[in-house]
Design a protein around this motif. Structure first.
Motif, PDB file in Angstrom:
ATOM      1  N   GLU A  70       0.852  -1.189   0.000  1.00  0.00           N
ATOM      2  CA  GLU A  70       0.000   0.000   0.000  1.00  0.00           C
ATOM      3  C   GLU A  70       0.883   1.233   0.000  1.00  0.00           C
ATOM      4  OE1 GLU A  70      -2.424   2.744  -0.145  1.00  0.00           O
ATOM      5  OE2 GLU A  70      -3.507   0.845   0.106  1.00  0.00           O
ATOM      6  N   ASP A  76      -2.675  -3.410  -2.876  1.00  0.00           N
ATOM      7  CA  ASP A  76      -3.336  -2.298  -3.548  1.00  0.00           C
ATOM      8  C   ASP A  76      -2.932  -2.402  -5.017  1.00  0.00           C
ATOM      9  OD1 ASP A  76      -4.487   0.016  -4.409  1.00  0.00           O
ATOM     10  OD2 ASP A  76      -3.265   1.354  -3.191  1.00  0.00           O
ATOM     11  N   ARG A  77      -3.852  -2.202  -5.928  1.00  0.00           N
ATOM     12  CA  ARG A  77      -3.530  -2.375  -7.345  1.00  0.00           C
ATOM     13  C   ARG A  77      -2.744  -1.197  -7.904  1.00  0.00           C
ATOM     14  NH1 ARG A  77      -8.721  -4.906 -10.422  1.00  0.00           N
ATOM     15  NH2 ARG A  77      -7.055  -5.433 -11.889  1.00  0.00           N
ATOM     16  N   ASP A  78      -3.021   0.009  -7.390  1.00  0.00           N
ATOM     17  CA  ASP A  78      -2.407   1.218  -7.941  1.00  0.00           C
ATOM     18  C   ASP A  78      -1.254   1.665  -7.047  1.00  0.00           C
ATOM     19  OD1 ASP A  78      -1.879   3.446  -9.412  1.00  0.00           O
ATOM     20  OD2 ASP A  78      -3.547   4.631  -8.623  1.00  0.00           O
ATOM     21  N   SER A  84       3.042  -2.585 -10.802  1.00  0.00           N
ATOM     22  CA  SER A  84       1.716  -2.388 -10.210  1.00  0.00           C
ATOM     23  C   SER A  84       1.319  -3.575  -9.330  1.00  0.00           C
ATOM     24  CB  SER A  84       0.669  -2.224 -11.318  1.00  0.00           C
ATOM     25  OG  SER A  84       0.530  -3.453 -12.026  1.00  0.00           O
ATOM     26  N   MET A 107      -6.893  -8.439  -2.739  1.00  0.00           N
ATOM     27  CA  MET A 107      -6.726  -7.116  -3.333  1.00  0.00           C
ATOM     28  C   MET A 107      -7.548  -6.114  -2.529  1.00  0.00           C
ATOM     29  SD  MET A 107      -6.503  -7.594  -7.455  1.00  0.00           S
ATOM     30  CE  MET A 107      -4.977  -8.228  -8.182  1.00  0.00           C
ATOM     31  N   THR A 115      -8.393  -2.243  -2.624  1.00  0.00           N
ATOM     32  CA  THR A 115      -8.262  -1.143  -3.571  1.00  0.00           C
ATOM     33  C   THR A 115      -9.536  -0.317  -3.660  1.00  0.00           C
ATOM     34  OG1 THR A 115      -7.924  -0.668  -5.943  1.00  0.00           O
ATOM     35  CG2 THR A 115      -8.895  -2.784  -5.380  1.00  0.00           C
ATOM     36  N   TYR A 150     -11.319  -9.856  -2.651  1.00  0.00           N
ATOM     37  CA  TYR A 150     -11.274  -8.488  -3.152  1.00  0.00           C
ATOM     38  C   TYR A 150     -12.063  -7.623  -2.181  1.00  0.00           C
ATOM     39  CZ  TYR A 150     -10.929  -5.024  -6.986  1.00  0.00           C
ATOM     40  OH  TYR A 150     -10.618  -3.935  -7.766  1.00  0.00           O
ATOM     41  N   THR A 159     -12.906  -3.523  -1.184  1.00  0.00           N
ATOM     42  CA  THR A 159     -12.785  -2.153  -1.677  1.00  0.00           C
ATOM     43  C   THR A 159     -12.692  -1.154  -0.528  1.00  0.00           C
ATOM     44  OG1 THR A 159     -15.202  -1.960  -1.858  1.00  0.00           O
ATOM     45  CG2 THR A 159     -14.010  -2.676  -3.809  1.00  0.00           C
TER      46      THR A 159
END
Length: 234
Positions: A7, A51-53, A58, A77, A79, A98, A100
């Motif tokens: 992250e 975190d994907r970004d 990446s 994930m 994100t 996943y 969010t």
């Protein structure tokens, strides 16, 4: 359990790490893809929280590298990308779960516990051996029906030993699974924690020392009052 948090927002990463520590989950932080890959190359993690970004490679690239390694390490994930297409692509990359942002820390803990259980080939969420019952979801321990209060680190060590189902766990593995990257590899922490854990669980001692090898849960504990010398990391 030991997890890697990938992250790039320092405040969030540190908050998650500190929250997981309160749940007896050791965690390291990587703020970019290069650091994540470096840590994955030298440490044995149970789960990666990505975190994907992120800067550098990446989160998607890190996930692909984990999958390609064949380690079977679960990937969660974490994100802000919350569209259905984003989730679908994440799972296609190999993510096992996943979540969010924003999210509740307790939900993250529950998901990590569930992933760890699946990683253990569907082992039961509540494990019991030699009269010791460990519930990692509630972070509760009972010995022959008696509730035992443990520190977070004592619980983490016991959880690893119980999961081994009587197998020997080396001091090095305990240090890797129950502590984080800041732990001194030459520390006496493992020996001291195991000794304190024995006393908390009470007699007869059920944590046996295998001299020069490590520790294990002994399903046939020695007679009450007979102490065992610590043969782990000194």
């Amino acid at each position: 359990m030991r997890v890697l948090i990938v992250e790039d927002e320092p405040y969030l990463a540190e908050a998650v790490r500190d929250g997981l520590r309160l749940e007896a989950i050791a965690a390291d932080i990587a703020g970019d893809g290069d650091t994540a890959l470096e840590l994955l190359g030298v440490n044995a993690y149970d789960i990666a929280v990505l975190d994907r970004d992120i800067p550098g490679p990446s989160g998607d690239e890190v996930a692909a590298r984990i999958v390609a390694s064949g380690s079977g390490m679960p990937i969660l994930m974490l994100t802000a990308a919350d569209r259905l297409d984003d989730k679908a692509s994440g799972f296609e990359l190999g993510a096992d779960d996943y979540l969010t942002k924003p999210f509740a820390l307790q939900e993250l803990v529950l998901r990590l516990r569930a992933l760890d259980r699946r990683r253990g080939h569907s082992r039961p969420p509540v494990r019991e051996i030699a009269g010791v019952r460990v519930d990692p979801f509630r972070r509760e321990v009972h010995r022959d029906g008696r509730c035992v209060a443990l520190t977070r680190k004592q619980f983490a060590v016991l959880d690893v030993l119980v999961a081994a189902e009587g197998g020997v766990v080396s001091a090095e593995e305990l240090l890797e699974r129950a502590w984080d990257a800041n732990a001194d590899p030459f520390t006496n922490a493992v020996r001291i924690t195991v000794s304190a854990l024995r006393k908390r669980l009470g007699e007869p001692w059920i944590i046996a020392t295998v001299p020069g090898v490590g520790y294990r849960i002994d399903s046939r504990p020695p007679a009450a009052g007979r102490d065992q010398e610590d043969g782990g990391r000194g």
